[in-house]
Design a protein around this motif. Structure first.
Motif, PDB file in Angstrom:
ATOM      1  N   MET A 182       0.813  -1.203   0.000  1.00 43.69           N
ATOM      2  CA  MET A 182       0.000   0.000   0.000  1.00 43.69           C
ATOM      3  C   MET A 182       0.840   1.241   0.000  1.00 43.69           C
ATOM      4  O   MET A 182       0.625   2.132  -0.762  1.00 43.69           O
ATOM      5  CB  MET A 182      -0.899  -0.004   1.228  1.00 43.69           C
ATOM      6  N   VAL A 240      -8.599   0.258  -3.758  1.00 42.01           N
ATOM      7  CA  VAL A 240      -7.277   0.067  -3.165  1.00 42.01           C
ATOM      8  C   VAL A 240      -7.183   0.765  -1.795  1.00 42.01           C
ATOM      9  O   VAL A 240      -6.087   1.036  -1.306  1.00 42.01           O
ATOM     10  CB  VAL A 240      -6.158   0.582  -4.092  1.00 42.01           C
ATOM     11  N   SER A 241      -8.337   1.046  -1.196  1.00 42.35           N
ATOM     12  CA  SER A 241      -8.371   1.720   0.099  1.00 42.35           C
ATOM     13  C   SER A 241      -8.862   0.779   1.187  1.00 42.35           C
ATOM     14  O   SER A 241      -9.573  -0.191   0.924  1.00 42.35           O
ATOM     15  CB  SER A 241      -9.284   2.954   0.036  1.00 42.35           C
ATOM     16  N   ARG A 242      -8.505   1.105   2.410  1.00 39.61           N
ATOM     17  CA  ARG A 242      -8.892   0.317   3.583  1.00 39.61           C
ATOM     18  C   ARG A 242      -9.317   1.288   4.689  1.00 39.61           C
ATOM     19  O   ARG A 242      -8.551   1.582   5.611  1.00 39.61           O
ATOM     20  CB  ARG A 242      -7.709  -0.536   4.029  1.00 39.61           C
ATOM     21  N   LEU A 287       0.297  -0.427  -6.631  1.00 37.86           N
ATOM     22  CA  LEU A 287      -0.639  -0.092  -5.559  1.00 37.86           C
ATOM     23  C   LEU A 287      -1.627  -1.231  -5.312  1.00 37.86           C
ATOM     24  O   LEU A 287      -1.908  -1.601  -4.162  1.00 37.86           O
ATOM     25  CB  LEU A 287      -1.382   1.188  -5.946  1.00 37.86           C
ATOM     26  N   GLN A 288      -2.134  -1.814  -6.390  1.00 35.31           N
ATOM     27  CA  GLN A 288      -3.081  -2.926  -6.263  1.00 35.31           C
ATOM     28  C   GLN A 288      -2.429  -4.134  -5.600  1.00 35.31           C
ATOM     29  O   GLN A 288      -3.020  -4.770  -4.713  1.00 35.31           O
ATOM     30  CB  GLN A 288      -3.626  -3.308  -7.641  1.00 35.31           C
ATOM     31  N   HIS A 320      -1.936  -3.469  -1.921  1.00 36.29           N
ATOM     32  CA  HIS A 320      -3.232  -3.559  -1.234  1.00 36.29           C
ATOM     33  C   HIS A 320      -3.610  -5.026  -0.993  1.00 36.29           C
ATOM     34  O   HIS A 320      -4.105  -5.384   0.084  1.00 36.29           O
ATOM     35  CB  HIS A 320      -4.291  -2.855  -2.090  1.00 36.29           C
ATOM     36  N   GLU A 321      -3.358  -5.863  -1.974  1.00 36.33           N
ATOM     37  CA  GLU A 321      -3.624  -7.294  -1.814  1.00 36.33           C
ATOM     38  C   GLU A 321      -2.750  -7.885  -0.706  1.00 36.33           C
ATOM     39  O   GLU A 321      -3.213  -8.710   0.097  1.00 36.33           O
ATOM     40  CB  GLU A 321      -3.357  -8.016  -3.136  1.00 36.33           C
ATOM     41  N   THR A 377      -4.913   1.453   8.393  1.00 36.13           N
ATOM     42  CA  THR A 377      -6.044   1.887   7.570  1.00 36.13           C
ATOM     43  C   THR A 377      -5.575   3.053   6.700  1.00 36.13           C
ATOM     44  O   THR A 377      -4.692   3.827   7.091  1.00 36.13           O
ATOM     45  CB  THR A 377      -7.243   2.315   8.428  1.00 36.13           C
ATOM     46  N   TYR A 378      -6.169   3.184   5.512  1.00 38.11           N
ATOM     47  CA  TYR A 378      -5.682   4.184   4.573  1.00 38.11           C
ATOM     48  C   TYR A 378      -6.718   4.422   3.486  1.00 38.11           C
ATOM     49  O   TYR A 378      -7.611   3.593   3.238  1.00 38.11           O
ATOM     50  CB  TYR A 378      -4.361   3.725   3.935  1.00 38.11           C
ATOM     51  N   TRP A 393      -6.852   6.145  -0.597  1.00 38.33           N
ATOM     52  CA  TRP A 393      -6.131   6.650  -1.752  1.00 38.33           C
ATOM     53  C   TRP A 393      -7.033   7.519  -2.617  1.00 38.33           C
ATOM     54  O   TRP A 393      -8.223   7.218  -2.805  1.00 38.33           O
ATOM     55  CB  TRP A 393      -5.597   5.504  -2.611  1.00 38.33           C
TER      56      TRP A 393
END
Length: 254
Positions: free
Chosen positions: A1, A129-131, A161-162, A165-166, A176-177, A179
């Protein structure tokens, strides 16, 4: 991330609630961002003017929330960032038709006399791609990291980025984030990472570092590919801390 050198509060997006047999409108992902720099010696007057302007929004029954943060580190230290999240492009036509003229007049009265400059831009929230954190609403502090990319490297950056994120999901890395990507109003490609925190202590990196997390998820070779994807895509990178100012915000009635 997140490759880190050290982006606006937590975006509370309007999510539709499913009803059987009723088609849902796609949730809005566009944020309007206004960055204001205050004239020298006019800070208190600006803050009081911002309060009066937010009271105007409340009096008008503005259904949009406008959250304000103060920039406390970086090149824009002392600036204020006011954001309305969770819109579709067509929403701006509706809002402008109902509130635009009055908003401009009130800004001229209460803000412009104390404003050195104000820049408006529009960002797209990248939900895939966000959490986001579980709690709604802005956190006390937001750590913000900006990535200005090489013109032809947006796709490579998105791929890295993907994958990152995975990896975070696979390892349950405790971060936590959110984009965002600049849509209009500045130089690009420009991606922004927002890390919401409830305290300064939370800014410290997790016990497991970002590269170690990637290695745990995918092994050393893939980690190198992901990190190179970030490094080779970026022209420049900078960071800042934003502190939420609820008294300078307008939270719409639900």
């Amino acid at each position: 991330m997140m490759p880190r050198t050290g982006l606006i509060g937590v975006a509370t997006l309007s999510l539709a609630i499913a009803s059987p047999g009723v088609a849902q409108e796609k949730p809005g992902v566009i944020a309007e961002v206004v960055v204001t720099k205050v004239k020298a010696g006019a800070l208190k007057a600006y803050q009081e003017g911002r309060k009066r302007h937010m009271a105007w929004h409340k009096k008008q029954g503005d259904p949009w929330t406008w959250n304000t943060w103060e920039v406390t580190s970086g090149a824009d230290t002392g600036a204020y960032v006011t954001v309305s999240f969770g819109h579709q492009w067509k929403d701006f036509d509706t809002w402008e038709g109902k509130f635009g003229q009055g908003d401009t007049a009130d800004v001229d009265l209460n803000l412009n006399p104390y404003t050195e400059s104000a820049t408006v831009s529009y960002y797209e929230f990248l939900a895939d791609v966000s959490r986001p954190p579980a709690s709604l609403g802005p956190t006390k502090i937001s750590e913000v990291v900006h990535f200005l990319l090489k013109p032809d490297k947006a796709a490579a950056f998105r791929h890295a980025l993907q994958r990152a994120h995975e990896a975070i999901g696979k390892t349950n890395w405790p971060v936590t984030y959110l984009w965002y990507q600049l849509w209009n109003g500045g130089e690009g490609p420009h991606f922004v990472l927002v890390l919401p925190h409830n305290s300064f202590a939370e800014i410290a990196e997790p016990e497991m570092s970002f590269p170690a997390m990637l290695t745990k998820a995918f092994g050393p070779y893939e980690t190198g590919v992901i990190l190179e994807g970030f490094d080779q895509s970026s022209r420049s990178q900078w960071s800042e801390i934003l502190v939420y100012r609820p008294e300078l915000s307008h939270v719409a009635s639900q």
